[in-house]
Design a protein around this motif. Structure first.
Motif, PDB file in Angstrom:
ATOM      1  N   ARG A 583       0.821  -1.220   0.000  1.00 50.31           N
ATOM      2  CA  ARG A 583       0.000   0.000   0.000  1.00 50.31           C
ATOM      3  C   ARG A 583       0.858   1.276   0.000  1.00 50.31           C
ATOM      4  O   ARG A 583       0.381   2.356  -0.334  1.00 50.31           O
ATOM      5  N   LEU A 584       2.096   1.098   0.351  1.00 53.23           N
ATOM      6  CA  LEU A 584       3.006   2.246   0.316  1.00 53.23           C
ATOM      7  C   LEU A 584       3.093   2.851  -1.094  1.00 53.23           C
ATOM      8  O   LEU A 584       3.337   4.046  -1.254  1.00 53.23           O
ATOM      9  N   LEU A 585       2.828   2.010  -2.095  1.00 53.13           N
ATOM     10  CA  LEU A 585       3.016   2.460  -3.482  1.00 53.13           C
ATOM     11  C   LEU A 585       1.753   3.035  -4.108  1.00 53.13           C
ATOM     12  O   LEU A 585       1.751   3.388  -5.288  1.00 53.13           O
ATOM     13  N   THR A 586       0.671   3.114  -3.316  1.00 49.78           N
ATOM     14  CA  THR A 586      -0.602   3.510  -3.935  1.00 49.78           C
ATOM     15  C   THR A 586      -0.550   4.886  -4.588  1.00 49.78           C
ATOM     16  O   THR A 586      -1.233   5.151  -5.570  1.00 49.78           O
ATOM     17  N   HIS A 587       0.271   5.782  -4.070  1.00 51.15           N
ATOM     18  CA  HIS A 587       0.321   7.134  -4.626  1.00 51.15           C
ATOM     19  C   HIS A 587       1.271   7.238  -5.808  1.00 51.15           C
ATOM     20  O   HIS A 587       1.415   8.303  -6.390  1.00 51.15           O
ATOM     21  N   PHE A 588       1.929   6.137  -6.146  1.00 52.28           N
ATOM     22  CA  PHE A 588       2.991   6.256  -7.156  1.00 52.28           C
ATOM     23  C   PHE A 588       2.806   5.343  -8.353  1.00 52.28           C
ATOM     24  O   PHE A 588       3.733   5.119  -9.111  1.00 52.28           O
ATOM     25  N   ARG A 593       3.659   3.678 -15.030  1.00 56.18           N
ATOM     26  CA  ARG A 593       2.774   3.319 -16.124  1.00 56.18           C
ATOM     27  C   ARG A 593       3.541   2.696 -17.298  1.00 56.18           C
ATOM     28  O   ARG A 593       4.632   3.139 -17.640  1.00 56.18           O
ATOM     29  N   GLY A 594       2.867   1.713 -17.879  1.00 58.18           N
ATOM     30  CA  GLY A 594       3.402   1.071 -19.061  1.00 58.18           C
ATOM     31  C   GLY A 594       4.345  -0.078 -18.784  1.00 58.18           C
ATOM     32  O   GLY A 594       4.701  -0.817 -19.693  1.00 58.18           O
ATOM     33  N   ALA A 614      -8.472   3.807 -11.258  1.00 60.60           N
ATOM     34  CA  ALA A 614      -9.034   4.806 -12.171  1.00 60.60           C
ATOM     35  C   ALA A 614      -8.009   5.896 -12.463  1.00 60.60           C
ATOM     36  O   ALA A 614      -7.813   6.305 -13.614  1.00 60.60           O
ATOM     37  N   ARG A 615      -7.361   6.375 -11.420  1.00 64.60           N
ATOM     38  CA  ARG A 615      -6.354   7.415 -11.616  1.00 64.60           C
ATOM     39  C   ARG A 615      -5.227   6.904 -12.502  1.00 64.60           C
ATOM     40  O   ARG A 615      -4.735   7.604 -13.389  1.00 64.60           O
ATOM     41  N   THR A 647     -14.119  10.711  -9.793  1.00 63.53           N
ATOM     42  CA  THR A 647     -12.869  11.161  -9.164  1.00 63.53           C
ATOM     43  C   THR A 647     -11.748  11.440 -10.160  1.00 63.53           C
ATOM     44  O   THR A 647     -11.237  12.557 -10.250  1.00 63.53           O
ATOM     45  N   ALA A 648     -11.366  10.423 -10.924  1.00 67.57           N
ATOM     46  CA  ALA A 648     -10.119  10.521 -11.699  1.00 67.57           C
ATOM     47  C   ALA A 648     -10.155  11.652 -12.727  1.00 67.57           C
ATOM     48  O   ALA A 648      -9.243  12.479 -12.790  1.00 67.57           O
TER      49      ALA A 648
END
Length: 1030
Positions: A583-588, A593-594, A614-615, A647-648
Motif C-alpha cells: 500500500r506504500l506504493l498507492t500514490h505512485f 505506467r506502461g 481509475a487514476r 474522481t479521476a
C-alpha cells in the motif's frame, strides 16, 4: 435657382443660370470664407446683360470679409442666344470656369473676378460638367457623347496673364496660389521692392508663398539676417520664420537656421512643438545642433532624417545596444562595430560598459563570419585583460573560430589561463614554457601499482590527511583495492563526505549496508543523491532497507517520487510485497505506467483500490489498457467507471488524459456512460468546463443517444461549434434544438432557414426577422413568402432586406397577384441599386396599373433605362391608353400616339399627332375614327391629307358612303379641289358623288372641270344613276 442655408434653415431665390461654392482665405483672416459665384443673364428694356458675381456667404463677425465682386460675361454676336449652363471652381488655382450651352468657356480669377480667358471648347452643346480636382480643371459631356477635359496649361498661363493681359499683379497672385512657374522675375522684383521699402512683413509673406519656393533660399535668409534690429521690434528674420511657420513646413536650411536661433535663446520647448507639428524638415545637421542641448530630441531628429550612423552612435551612448541591432535591420545598415566598441570604451574609462558591450557584440558575432575575425580578436583581448573568466567562457563555448590565435594565446598565458594557452600555441618553445606551470593545471595521478594493499594504504593516508577529493577519486577509479576492507574502514572513519563510501558500496554491491549506514548516521541527503544521481536502478534495494530500518513512510514516498520513471518497477514491487507494504506504493502507480499494467490492475482489483486504478488508467492514456478495463467481460468495469467519472477525470488537469478517456468510452460503445462522464467534467466546473471539443462531443453524443438532454446542454454550454453541431441537429430532425443553436451563435440565416425549411412556420420566421433585423434573414423570409404566394408580405420583406436579386420573380408574382402598389415600392428600391431596363419598364407599367400617371411623367423625365417603345406598346395592348399616351408623346411616336388618342376619344389631339406622323395609315385611322364619332370637321382635316393619294381616295370615299355621310363626303371632296396636290381622281370622284347624290350640281362641275375629269368613269356613273341623258 434656390440657395438654402443649413445653419439658418431657410432658402432664398437666386436669379442665376449656373453657380458654384468655393473656400477662400481672405488676407488677415485665420479661417476660410465660404464664397458663392453665380452667372446671370437678364433682359431689361430689350437690353440683354450677362454678369458674373462672387459674394461671401455668412461673413465672420470681427474678421476681414470678402469684398463682393462682379464682372461682365461678354457673348460674341454669333452667340447672342447662348447662356451659362454650368460653373466649376478650381480649388487648385482659385479660378472660375463658366461653361455655356453652345460650348463657350469663360475663365475668371476667383479673388478679383478678373477675366482671364475665353474660347469655344466644343462645337456641340454641353449639358453636364464635373470638377476634375486632381488637375484643377473640369470634365464636360456634349450632345455627341464626347467627354472633354479642360484645365490650365501650367507652363503658359502666367506668361499669358503677365504678357497678353498685362496684369502683373494677377500673374503673381496666380503663381503664388497655384505654385506655378513663369512669374519668377516678377516675384523676385516685387520682393526686392518690398525689401527696399522696409516692408519686411509683406516681403516675408511674399517669400513664404513664392511659387515653387524660388525665394525660399539661403540668400533670402541672409538678406533678413542683414537687416539691423530696431529696439522694441521683432527682428525681420523672426518675422520671416514666423510667416513660414504659419504657411506650412520649413525646408532643411530654414529649419536649421531657425533652430539655431531658438537654441541660442534656450527655448528648447519651441523645437519640440514644431517637431510635433511637423513644421521642421529634419536633417543630420539639425540633429547635431540639437544634440548640444537635448540628446533625446536629437535622436528623434536623426531617426526622421535617416542619419543612420548618428542613430546607431546615439543608441550606443545610451547603452541601448539591443536597439542598435533592431534599428540596423529595419533600415538595412551595417554598423562599424569596431568604431562603436572604441566609442563605448572611451565614453566610460571605468570599464562599467565592457560587460554590456561584450554581450551586445556576442549577438552581432553569432554568425561567426570570417570578416568578423578582427572584431572577435578585439572582444577576446578586452575581456582577457579585464574579465578573464568571461573570455574563458567564450572560448569554452567555441563561439569564435576566426580570431588571431597566437595573440589570444599570449593573452591567455598572461591571464593565467594556461590550459587555454596550450590549446592555442602551436610552437614548441611556447608549449614548453606554459607546461611547467603544473601548479596551476589540474593534477593527474598516475597508476603505478596494482597491489591492493598499496591502494588501500593510499586511501587510508588520504582520508587521514583530509584529502577527501583524492579518496573519492581513487575509490571511483581504482580496480585494485579490497572492497570489504575499504568499506569497513570508511564506515569507521565516518568522513564528512559520504561519496567515497558510496563509490565502494555501489561498485561492489553493498547497497543495503550503505543505506543502513547513511540512515543510521542521519545522512539522508546522501541517500537521495545516490538514488537520484548515482544509481536509480538500486532504488528498490534502498527502499527495502529503509523499510527494514523503519524509516518514516513520508521520506520513502518522497524518495520514490524523486526517481519517477527511472525506478525499476518489478524489483520495487517485490521489495514492498516481501515486507507486506504494498500500500506504500498507492500514490505512485502513475510513475510506473506502461511497465506492469496487468500486475497493477490485478493488485488494485484484488484490494478494491478502484479509485487508484481509475487514476492510473486515466494517467496511463493507453488505448489497449482502456480497452482491457472497459471490456464487458470485466466484472469490475462498472466500479471502475464510477471512479473514473466521479474522481479521476474531475481531478485531472491534462487535456490529453481527458481526450484518451473520452476516446476509450467511444471505442467501447458506451454512449450513456460517455454522457455521464462528459456531464461530470463539462457541466460541473472542472478544468475542462469550457473545453471546445468536449462540449461538442457531449451535445453530439446526446443527439445520437439521448435527444431529450440536447436542449438543456444547448442552454448551459457556450463554447461549442455552433455551425457544425446545428447542422448535425438538423440531420437528426431535432429542428427546435438546431434553431436554438443557430440563434445562440447569432447564425441568424441558418436559424431562419430551420424555421422556414424544417419547422415550416413562416409566422415564427417573420417574428424572428423582426427581432434580429438582418438583411440576409429578411431575404430568406422573403423568398419563402414568395414561394407560398404571400406576394405582398414577400415584397415588404425584400424591401427590409434591401435585396434586389430576385426582382424577376417578384415582378412575375406581383403581376399574377395584381399587387401593383406593393410592386411599385419594391421596384423603387431596386432602382437605387441596379440599372435594369426590365426594372424601369415594369415600374412604368405598375404606375399605369394603379393610375399614377403623374409619377410616370416625372419618371420618364429623369434618367432611366426603360424600354419605352415596348412599354408603350404593352400599355396600348392592355387598354391603358392614358399611360400609353404619355409614353408615345415622350418618345415622339406620333403614329402610336394618334391611335391612343383615338381610343381616348381625344380626336383633336389625334389629328395633331397624325399631322406629325404624316403617314397615310395614321391619317386613315384617325379620319375613320372621327367619321364614326361624327367629328366631321376633324375628319375632313384628315381626309384632305388622304385623298391627295390616288390609291387611298376610293377607300375614304367608300368609308363615308357606307355610313351614309354623303354631304360630309361631298364637302371633303369640294375642299380637296383647292389642294395644291389635287389630282384627276378628286375631280372625278366629286363628279361621281354629284351624279349619285346632287344631280343639280353635276353639270356645273362638268363645265368647270371638264379637262380634269375621267370622262369614261363619270359617264358610267351617270348611267348607273340614270343621269346619262344630261
Amino acid at each position: 435657382m434656390q440657395l438654402f442655408s443649413v445653419d439658418q434653415q431657410r432658402s432664398q431665390a437666386l436669379e442665376a443660370h449656373a453657380a458654384s461654392f468655393a473656400s477662400f482665405r481672405v488676407p488677415g483672416n485665420d479661417k476660410d470664407s465660404i464664397l458663392i459665384s453665380f452667372a446671370t443673364k437678364t433682359s431689361n428694356a430689350g437690353q440683354i446683360t450677362s454678369k458674373l458675381h462672387v459674394i461671401e456667404l455668412g461673413a465672420q463677425p470681427g474678421k476681414p470679409s470678402f469684398t463682393k465682386k462682379q464682372a461682365d460675361l461678354f457673348f460674341p454676336p454669333d452667340f447672342a442666344d447662348d447662356f451659362p449652363v454650368a460653373m466649376q471652381i478650381s480649388h487648385k488655382y482659385s479660378l472660375i470656369y463658366v461653361i455655356t450651352k453652345l460650348g463657350l468657356l469663360f475663365v475668371y480669377d476667383l479673388e478679383t473676378a478678373t477675366a482671364v480667358y475665353r474660347n469655344r471648347i466644343s462645337p456641340d452643346p454641353i449639358f453636364l460638367t464635373s470638377e476634375a480636382s486632381s488637375v484643377g480643371g473640369f470634365y464636360a459631356i456634349n450632345r455627341r457623347g464626347q467627354v472633354l477635359l479642360a484645365t490650365v496649361n501650367e507652363a503658359t498661363i502666367i506668361p499669358f496673364v503677365s504678357g497678353q493681359l498685362n496684369n502683373l499683379e494677377l500673374a503673381v497672385n496666380l503663381a503664388k496660389r497655384g505654385n506655378l512657374p513663369g512669374a519668377e522675375n516678377l516675384v523676385v522684383q516685387r520682393f526686392q521692392e518690398l525689401f527696399a521699402q522696409t516692408k519686411y512683413k509683406e516681403a516675408a509673406e511674399l517669400a513664404a508663398e513664392s511659387p515653387q519656393g524660388i525665394l525660399r533660399t539661403p540668400d533670402t535668409v541672409a538678406k533678413f539676417q542683414s537687416v539691423p534690429v530696431q529696439a522694441g521690434q521683432t527682428p525681420p528674420l523672426l518675422q520671416y520664420f514666423g510667416t513660414l511657420l504659419t504657411k506650412g513646413k520649413l525646408n532643411a536650411f530654414e529649419s536649421l537656421e531657425l533652430s539655431r536661433l531658438v537654441v541660442n535663446q534656450n527655448k528648447k520647448n519651441l523645437l519640440e512643438n514644431w517637431l510635433a507639428e511637423d513644421k521642421l524638415e529634419c536633417s543630420e545637421e539639425l540633429g547635431d545642433l540639437v544634440k548640444t542641448v537635448d540628446n533625446d530630441l536629437a535622436l528623434k531628429i536623426y531617426i526622421k532624417a535617416r542619419a543612420t550612423p548618428k542613430v546607431v552612435a546615439a543608441f550606443a551612448e545610451r547603452r541601448e545596444f539591443d536597439k542598435i541591432l533592431i534599428y540596423s535591420k529595419q533600415v538595412g545598415y551595417t554598423p562599424d562595430y569596431l568604431f562603436l566598441l572604441q566609442t563605448i570604451l572611451r565614453a566610460d574609462p571605468q570599464r562599467n560598459l565592457i560587460r554590456e558591450a561584450t554581450a551586445f557584440l556576442l549577438d552581432v558575432l553569432k554568425p561567426n563570419l570570417p570578416e568578423h575575425g578582427f572584431l572577435q580578436t578585439k572582444v577576446l583581448e578586452i575581456n582577457l585583460v579585464t574579465f578573464p573568466n568571461v573570455a574563458d567562457a567564450i572560448l569554452a563555448n567555441g563561439m569564435f573560430s576566426h580570431y588571431d590565435r597566437p595573440r589570444i594565446a599570449q593573452l591567455c598565458e598572461k591571464a593565467g589561463l594556461y590550459v587555454r594557452a596550450l590549446q592555442h600555441y602551436s610552437e614548441l618553445p611556447d608549449i614548453k614554457r606554459v607546461i611547467v606551470n603544473t601548479h596551476a593545471i589540474e593534477p593527474q595521478v598516475t597508476k603505478s601499482s596494482e597491489d591492493p594493499e598499496i591502494h588501500f594504504k593510499y586511501i587510508e593516508a588520504a582520508a587521514k590527511t583530509g584529502q577527501i577529493k583524492e579518496v573519492e577519486r581513487v575509490t571511483r577509479e581504482s580496480d585494485f583495492y579490497n572492497p570489504e576492507k575499504t568499506k569497513n574502514f570508511l564506515m569507521e572513519a565516518k568522513l564528512p563526505d559520504a561519496r567515497p563510501l558510496i563509490n565502494v558500496c555501489d561498485r561492489f554491491g553493498f547497497v543495503p549496508d550503505l543505506t543502513h549506514y547513511l540512515y543510521s548516521n542521519n545522512m539522508l541527503r546522501y541517500i537521495e543523491g545516490y538514488v537520484q544521481k548515482v544509481n536509480p536502478g538500486n532504488a528498490p534495494l534502498v527502499v527495502g532497507q529503509l523499510l527494514d530500518d523503519e524509516c518514516p513512510e513520508d521520506f520513502i514516498k518522497g524518495l520514490i517520487l524523486s526517481v519517477r520513471s527511472l525506478l525499476p518497477v518489478e524489483p520495487l514491487v517485490a521489495e514492498c510485497e516481501k515486507r507486506n507494504r504494498l500500500r506504500l506504493l498507492t500514490h505512485f502507480w502513475s510513475i510506473l505506467r506502461g511497465q506492469c499494467d496487468d500486475e497493477l490492475i490485478n493488485v488494485t482489483n484484488k484490494n478494491s483500490l478502484f479509485k487508484l486504478q481509475a487514476r492510473y488508467v486515466v494517467e496511463r492514456m493507453d488505448g489497449d489498457l482502456w480497452a482491457k478495463v472497459l471490456d464487458p467481460e470485466n466484472e469490475f468495469r462498472r466500479l471502475l467507471i464510477d471512479q473514473v467519472v466521479s474522481t479521476a477525470l474531475p481531478e485531472s488537469k491534462s487535456p490529453e488524459q481527458v481526450s484518451a478517456a473520452v476516446k476509450a468510452f467511444m471505442t467501447a460503445d458506451l454512449p450513456h456512460e460517455l454522457i455521464e462522464l462528459l456531464e461530470k467534467i463539462v457541466l460541473q466546473n472542472s478544468a475542462f468546463s469550457g473545453n471546445f471539443n468536449l462540449q461538442n462531443l457531449l451535445i453530439l453524443t446526446a443527439i445520437k443517444a439521448d435527444p431529450s438532454r440536447v436542449m438543456d446542454y444547448i442552454n448551459r454550454l457556450d463554447n461549442f461549434d455552433g455551425p457544425a453541431v446545428g447542422e448535425v441537429a438538423v440531420e437528426a430532425q431535432l429542428y427546435e434544438e438546431a434553431f436554438a443553436i443557430f440563434k445562440k451563435f447569432n447564425l441568424n440565416v441558418q436559424a431562419v432557414n430551420v424555421l422556414l425549411d424544417n419547422i415550416r412556420d413562416i409566422n415564427r420566421a417573420v417574428e424572428f426577422a423582426f427581432r434580429v433585423e438582418e438583411d440576409a434573414v429578411w431575404s430568406q423570409v422573403a423568398k419563402a413568402q414568395l414561394r407560398e404566394g404571400l406576394v405582398s408580405d414577400a415584397i415588404e420583406s425584400f424591401i427590409r432586406a434591401d435585396d434586389t436579386t430576385q426582382f424577376l420573380e417578384v415582378i412575375r408574382a406581383a403581376e399574377d397577384a395584381d399587387v401593383y402598389h406593393d410592386l411599385v415600392k419594391y421596384l423603387l428600391m431596386v432602382r437605387q441599386k441596379t440599372k435594369e431596363p426590365k426594372v424601369d419598364s415594369e415600374l412604368i407599367y405598375a404606375y399605369a396599373k394603379i393610375d399614377r400617371l403623374g409619377e410616370i411623367e416625372e419618371f420618364i423625365l429623369m434618367p432611366n433605362v426603360a424600354n419605352l417603345p415596348n412599354v408603350g406598346d404593352r400599355l396600348y395592348d392592355e387598354a391603358l391608353y392614358e399611360a400609353a399616351k404619355i409614353i408615345f408623346a415622350f418618345i415622339s411616336n406620333w403614329g402610336k400616339l394618334a391611335s391612343t388618342l383615338v381610343k381616348l376619344n381625344q380626336f383633336q389631339g389625334a389629328v395633331d399627332a397624325a399631322r406629325k406622323a404624316n403617314s397615310a395609315k395614321t391619317w386613315k385611322e384617325v379620319c375613320f375614327a372621327c367619321v364614326d364619332a361624327e367629328e366631321f370637321r376633324l375628319a375632313q382635316i384628315c381626309g384632305l391629307n388622304i385623298i391627295v393619294q390616288v390609291d387611298d381616295l376610293e377607300e375614304v370615299s367608300q368609308y363615308y358612303q357606307d355610313r351614309g355621310c354623303f354631304n360630309e363626303l361631298i364637302s371633303l371632296m369640294e375642299s380637296g379641289l383647292g389642294l395644291e396636290r389635287a389630282h384627276m381622281g378628286i375631280f372625278t370622284e366629286l363628279g361621281v358623288l354629284y351624279a349619285r347624290y346632287r344631280h343639280e350640281k353635276l353639270m356645273e362641275h362638268i363645265k368647270l372641270f371638264s379637262t380634269r375629269l375621267n370622262i369614261p368613269k363619270l359617264i358610267r356613273a351617270c348611267d348607273d344613276n340614270s343621269t346619262g341623258k344630261n
